[in-house]
Design an enzyme around this catalytic site. Structure first.
Site, PDB file in Angstrom:
ATOM      1  N   SER A 242      -6.756  -6.282   1.518  1.00 38.44           N
ATOM      2  CA  SER A 242      -5.521  -5.909   2.218  1.00 38.44           C
ATOM      3  C   SER A 242      -4.605  -7.101   2.436  1.00 38.44           C
ATOM      4  O   SER A 242      -5.060  -8.224   2.638  1.00 38.44           O
ATOM      5  CB  SER A 242      -5.847  -5.314   3.591  1.00 38.44           C
ATOM      6  OG  SER A 242      -6.776  -4.280   3.465  1.00 38.44           O
TER       7      SER A 242
ATOM      8  N   GLU B  99     -18.532   1.164  -0.214  1.00 41.51           N
ATOM      9  CA  GLU B  99     -18.270   0.808   1.171  1.00 41.51           C
ATOM     10  C   GLU B  99     -18.134   2.060   2.042  1.00 41.51           C
ATOM     11  O   GLU B  99     -18.625   2.112   3.160  1.00 41.51           O
ATOM     12  CB  GLU B  99     -16.971  -0.013   1.242  1.00 41.51           C
ATOM     13  CG  GLU B  99     -16.780  -0.692   2.583  1.00 41.51           C
ATOM     14  CD  GLU B  99     -15.418  -1.364   2.733  1.00 41.51           C
ATOM     15  OE1 GLU B  99     -14.531  -1.127   1.891  1.00 41.51           O
ATOM     16  OE2 GLU B  99     -15.269  -2.115   3.697  1.00 41.51           O
TER      17      GLU B  99
HETATM   18  C1  LIG Z   1     -12.005  -2.638  11.394  1.00 42.08           C
HETATM   19  C2  LIG Z   1     -11.284  -2.913  10.117  1.00 42.08           C
HETATM   20  C3  LIG Z   1     -11.858  -3.745   9.189  1.00 42.08           C
HETATM   21  C4  LIG Z   1     -11.181  -4.029   7.994  1.00 42.08           C
HETATM   22  N1  LIG Z   1     -11.763  -4.897   7.110  1.00 42.08           N
HETATM   23  C5  LIG Z   1     -11.096  -5.219   5.975  1.00 42.08           C
HETATM   24  C6  LIG Z   1     -11.631  -6.188   5.076  1.00 42.08           C
HETATM   25  O1  LIG Z   1     -12.712  -6.740   5.314  1.00 42.08           O
HETATM   26  N2  LIG Z   1     -10.936  -6.488   3.970  1.00 42.08           N
HETATM   27  C7  LIG Z   1      -9.749  -5.891   3.667  1.00 42.08           C
HETATM   28  O2  LIG Z   1      -9.182  -6.186   2.636  1.00 42.08           O
HETATM   29  N3  LIG Z   1      -9.194  -4.983   4.505  1.00 42.08           N
HETATM   30  C8  LIG Z   1      -9.849  -4.639   5.659  1.00 42.08           C
HETATM   31  N4  LIG Z   1      -9.289  -3.734   6.529  1.00 42.08           N
HETATM   32  C9  LIG Z   1      -7.962  -3.194   6.253  1.00 42.08           C
HETATM   33  C10 LIG Z   1      -7.944  -1.726   5.874  1.00 42.08           C
HETATM   34  O3  LIG Z   1      -8.395  -1.527   4.582  1.00 42.08           O
HETATM   35  C11 LIG Z   1      -6.490  -1.258   6.063  1.00 42.08           C
HETATM   36  O4  LIG Z   1      -6.221  -1.341   7.437  1.00 42.08           O
HETATM   37  C12 LIG Z   1      -6.254   0.151   5.621  1.00 42.08           C
HETATM   38  O5  LIG Z   1      -6.336   0.254   4.237  1.00 42.08           O
HETATM   39  C13 LIG Z   1      -4.889   0.685   6.088  1.00 42.08           C
HETATM   40  O6  LIG Z   1      -3.847  -0.212   5.860  1.00 42.08           O
HETATM   41  P1  LIG Z   1      -2.834  -0.609   7.026  1.00 42.08           P
HETATM   42  O7  LIG Z   1      -3.627  -1.037   8.181  1.00 42.08           O
HETATM   43  O8  LIG Z   1      -1.878  -1.554   6.457  1.00 42.08           O
HETATM   44  O9  LIG Z   1      -2.117   0.724   7.433  1.00 42.08           O
HETATM   45  P2  LIG Z   1      -0.867   1.392   6.709  1.00 42.08           P
HETATM   46  O10 LIG Z   1      -1.146   1.538   5.279  1.00 42.08           O
HETATM   47  O11 LIG Z   1       0.359   0.708   7.126  1.00 42.08           O
HETATM   48  O12 LIG Z   1      -0.902   2.831   7.341  1.00 42.08           O
HETATM   49  C14 LIG Z   1      -0.377   3.153   8.623  1.00 42.08           C
HETATM   50  C15 LIG Z   1      -0.499   4.636   8.831  1.00 42.08           C
HETATM   51  O13 LIG Z   1       0.274   5.340   7.849  1.00 42.08           O
HETATM   52  C16 LIG Z   1      -0.557   6.245   7.145  1.00 42.08           C
HETATM   53  N5  LIG Z   1      -0.143   6.355   5.764  1.00 42.08           N
HETATM   54  C17 LIG Z   1       0.058   5.356   4.875  1.00 42.08           C
HETATM   55  N6  LIG Z   1       0.431   5.853   3.693  1.00 42.08           N
HETATM   56  C18 LIG Z   1       0.447   7.192   3.834  1.00 42.08           C
HETATM   57  C19 LIG Z   1       0.741   8.266   2.939  1.00 42.08           C
HETATM   58  N7  LIG Z   1       1.077   8.060   1.698  1.00 42.08           N
HETATM   59  N8  LIG Z   1       0.654   9.518   3.412  1.00 42.08           N
HETATM   60  C20 LIG Z   1       0.290   9.747   4.705  1.00 42.08           C
HETATM   61  N9  LIG Z   1      -0.003   8.768   5.582  1.00 42.08           N
HETATM   62  C21 LIG Z   1       0.073   7.508   5.148  1.00 42.08           C
HETATM   63  C22 LIG Z   1      -1.928   5.669   7.259  1.00 42.08           C
HETATM   64  O14 LIG Z   1      -2.912   6.654   7.041  1.00 42.08           O
HETATM   65  C23 LIG Z   1      -1.922   5.137   8.669  1.00 42.08           C
HETATM   66  O15 LIG Z   1      -2.147   6.162   9.571  1.00 42.08           O
HETATM   67  C24 LIG Z   1      -9.937  -3.440   7.728  1.00 42.08           C
HETATM   68  C25 LIG Z   1      -9.367  -2.587   8.676  1.00 42.08           C
HETATM   69  C26 LIG Z   1     -10.022  -2.331   9.869  1.00 42.08           C
HETATM   70  C27 LIG Z   1      -9.379  -1.428  10.868  1.00 42.08           C
END
Ligand SMILES: Cc1cc2nc3c(=O)[nH]c(=O)nc-3n(C[C@H](O)[C@H](O)[C@H](O)COP(=O)(O)OP(=O)(O)OC[C@H]3O[C@@H](n4cnc5c(N)ncnc54)[C@H](O)[C@@H]3O)c2cc1C
Lengths: 388, 331
Positions: free
Chosen positions: A129, A248
């Site tokens: 991410s 995962e």
């Molecule tokens: C506890 C934890 C551990 C993590 N560990 C890692 C790690 O080790 N390595 C790593 O790389 N990442 C990690 N992550 C990151 C995780 O993969 C991302 O948080 C996740 O993919 C969502 O991305 P974002 O947080 O940017 O949310 P966003 O993508 O910004 O999403 C925000 C909201 O919008 C919604 N949304 C987005 N696009 C759409 C769509 N097309 N249609 C409908 N709804 C949508 C999402 O579902 C969410 O509700 C971790 C996250 C957490 C919470």
């Protein structure tokens, strides 16, 4: 029909529970608490599991594993997660970094990386991410530029930023997704295996409700990676990510912890069970049913894995049920403990596990891909004519 | 019918909102966790300036509405102070609060030297439950979900507060949380408008819009119910306990779903304290668990509906009581 996991699995479960009972301190809540001693517990426990051949019980024997079945692996996963993951952050290496290296790595990469993962000696973190690439992972911008000619034979320079990287502060290795060449979206994404202490890497912790050591930002400034760092094909990183995420998503048996906590809660409340509101009795039994359904859906993924292929749709389906279960169980547990659910730490009811679980559960529908993204994976599969 | 808060109440809330923003908004809650004395040093003087000491929500309908509006403004920034309890002063400078059935636990226990606390009556009891004067034990939980929560040592000799005081305090707690939920929806709206994924703002995805709409409808409904409850409280019948418990039970349901979805819309940022929504989610937990969580609240509500019925277009619960006038069909 038969839903019994078999004698071997049952024996394995008994063995793991005995070890957990003997080796873990009372009220152990995992490696990521405010108490640094907990981290040391996980390291010792990993060594012990490795000595007894239990750490890689389900890895193929050619990679030093016990050659056990996917069901053995399932049992390990369930028992570990149910007991607050006493393997610590090493579980990531065992669950999916190792398997990704087995599937995509060169013999040299396998020889170098698999033994320390199998010994539970190394912590890996996953740099996928980015600030601008969350759900839309394919838009990631971290870039790897070849040193010398364009082949990358002399290595790469990686620059970019990762975010939400679990355990980055304690990891020795990082698997980084970076973009190579002019391609857009999935094209050009390549995986690199990089030591976490490589010059140019800076890790900054992020304060979150999950507690210390968990989430981090990782800054990559002209980080050198040799040609041997590339995992899989150049530009073939998306396939690695898909495998990794599918592993995962099923890798964490959240339902098992939910079920254990519901059981412990029952014991905790037993003395005044009769005084509790009827709605709570109902919520508790309904939660038990929900947990069972989540477990059975997770088992479907294991069956899909048994027949080969990447079970990504099944994994997403299971993930939806499991994370929803995680959150609703968190509420039932808190409601049952009433105001005592705000207590944290070893003097709290159920040794603080309820408070800990509630905080972690809030992130479960986001980590490893949000529940909305899992829903759209399932929906797209259905619309392609696939069946769940 | 005038379901809106009176103009004076709205003005007070606006002034309070400006004062709380000047303090730093949600940042105050963050800072107070590291520096709990800040509550007495920085928050209390602002409340005094706003005239909290002179506002008695039991005095008139207008005062009740003003107190509610003030609490809503405090909730928007999860102000680290037991405002609802302080507003229901016992006349001797002690805040009044409802406490759980099996403990004497309150949020921000140590911020004052002494409390007047009581338990909400169960079932058909019309008087108050047990209660008395509470002295804070040293220290607070310090946990992430209840940093300022503490236990009181109860002296029952002093007598429990009047039921009405507890009901007013509980209604004001609901208004406080209402403010937090409203703010959470605004934060989620801002976030999805600004955050680009898949080449467009998240706000353009229908799944995101549905989350937002559900959350906003839930908060709007809660706000109506919170206003209705003030009106019922103002009328002052014994059965106001039904309305206050109904408000609380609905509040707990709405809070759970609104906090969940607004946090979810933030992605991983939603659990990260740099973002206000994460601090809001953590900070409202004490109000959602004290004095009673969802099941215990519903249980109390069932008891009170059995005792007093439930006001609506048709009678409810009248047959469940033994005798007594049928108050359940008031209009
Ligand atoms: C506890 C934890 C551990 C993590 N560990 C890692 C790690 O080790 N390595 C790593 O790389 N990442 C990690 N992550 C990151 C995780 O993969 C991302 O948080 C996740 O993919 C969502 O991305 P974002 O947080 O940017 O949310 P966003 O993508 O910004 O999403 C925000 C909201 O919008 C919604 N949304 C987005 N696009 C759409 C769509 N097309 N249609 C409908 N709804 C949508 C999402 O579902 C969410 O509700 C971790 C996250 C957490 C919470």
């Amino acid at each position: 029909m038969d839903f019994d996991l078999g004698q071997d699995a049952a024996a394995l479960r008994v063995r793991l529970r005995r070890l957990i009972d003997q080796e873990l301190p009372d009220g152990f809540l995992g490696a990521f608490t405010d108490d640094p001693a907990d981290l040391a517990v996980t390291q010792a426990f990993c060594r012990l599991l490795a000595e007894q051949g239990l750490l890689t019980v389900a890895w193929p024997s050619e990679f030093g594993g016990g050659g056990g079945s996917l069901w053995d692996q399932t049992v390990v996963r369930e028992e570990m997660w149910a007991h607050h993951e006493p393997r610590g952050a090493q579980y990531m290496g065992l669950n999916w970094v190792g398997p990704a290296i087995m599937a995509h790595g060169t013999p040299e990469q396998q020889a170098r990386h698999l033994p320390p993962i199998a010994a539970g000696e190394v912590i890996w973190c996953q740099g996928f991410s980015e600030p601008e690439a969350g759900s839309d992972l394919a838009s990631l911008r971290t870039r790897a530029v070849p040193v010398g000619d364009t082949s990358g034979a002399d290595g790469w320079r990686i620059t970019g930023q990762k975010i939400w990287t679990s355990y980055a502060g304690m990891a020795q290795w990082c698997i980084i997704a970076a973009r190579v060449g002019p391609g857009e979206r999935h094209e050009g994404i390549t995986m690199f295996l990089v030591p976490a202490d490589a010059p140019g890497i800076e890790v900054r912790p992020i304060r979150s409700m999950l507690g210390p050591h968990h989430l981090n930002e990782v800054f990559l400034d002209d980080v050198f990676a040799g040609p041997e760092a590339v995992l899989g094909e150049l530009g073939g990183g998306w396939a690695v990510i898909r495998t990794a995420l599918a592993h995962e998503r099923v890798g964490i048996a959240r339902y098992a912890r939910c079920e254990r906590l519901l059981s412990e809660l029952g014991r905790e409340l037993e003395p005044h069970w009769g005084d509790l509101p009827a709605s709570l009795h109902a919520a508790w039994v309904r939660a038990l049913v929900q947990v069972r359904v989540a477990r059975l859906l997770a088992y479907r993924t294991v069956r899909a894995q048994e027949s080969g292929g990447v079970p990504d749709v099944a994994a997403s389906a299971a993930r939806i049920a499991v994370t929803q279960c995680d959150q609703s169980v968190a509420e039932v547990l808190c409601s049952a403990l009433e105001e005592r659910c705000l207590d944290a730490g070893s003097t709290a009811p159920v040794h603080g596990a309820v408070e800990d679980h509630w905080r972690y559960a809030q992130a479960s529908t986001v980590s490893s891909g949000t529940i909305e993204i899992q829903r759209s994976i399932v929906a797209k599969a259905l619309l392609r004519g696939e069946r769940l | 019918m005038t379901p809106e808060l009176p103009e004076e109440a709205i003005e007070l809330a606006e002034a309070a909102g400006r004062a709380f923003d000047a303090l730093g908004g949600v940042e105050v809650a963050r800072r107070a966790e590291a520096d709990p004395d800040l509550r007495a040093r920085e928050v209390l003087p602002v409340l005094e300036q706003l005239g909290v000491g002179d506002l008695d929500p039991r005095g008139s309908g207008l005062a009740l509405a003003a107190a509610a509006a003030l609490c809503e403004a405090a909730g928007r920034v999860v102000l680290p102070y037991p405002l609802a309890a302080v507003l229901v002063d016992d006349g001797e400078g002690r805040p009044t609060a409802a406490i759980p059935a099996r403990s004497a636990r309150v949020d921000h226990a140590t911020v004052v030297p002494s409390w007047r606390v009581g338990r909400l009556p169960t079932g058909t009891g019309t008087g108050t439950g047990t209660g008395g004067v509470g002295t804070p034990d040293a220290g607070a939980l310090g946990s992430r979900l209840g940093p300022f929560v503490g236990d009181l040592t109860l002296d029952v000799g002093g007598g429990a507060p009047p039921l009405r005081d507890l009901l007013v305090q509980q209604a004001l707690v609901a208004w406080t949380v209402l403010g937090s939920l409203g703010r959470a929806v605004e934060l989620a709206t801002e976030h999805v408008l600004g955050r680009i994924q898949f080449g467009r703002p998240l706000a353009e995805f229908q799944a995101v819009q549905f989350h937002l709409a559900d959350a906003a409808v839930a908060v709007a409904g809660l706000r109506e119910l919170a206003g209705f409850t003030l009106w019922r409280l103002e009328r002052g019948g014994d059965d106001a306990i039904v309305d206050v418990l109904a408000l609380r039970s609905h509040l707990l349901e709405v809070a759970r779903s609104v906090l969940r979805s607004t946090q979810q819309l933030h992605g991983a940022a939603g659990v990260c304290d740099e973002y206000d929504v994460s601090v809001i989610v953590r900070s409202v937990q004490p109000a959602l668990r004290l004095p009673a969580g969802v099941d215990a609240t519903v249980d109390l509500l069932v008891g009170s509906v059995e005792a007093f019925g439930f006001v609506g277009l048709f009678p409810h619960g009248a047959d469940l009581r033994d005798g007594g006038p049928d108050r359940s069909a008031t209009w």
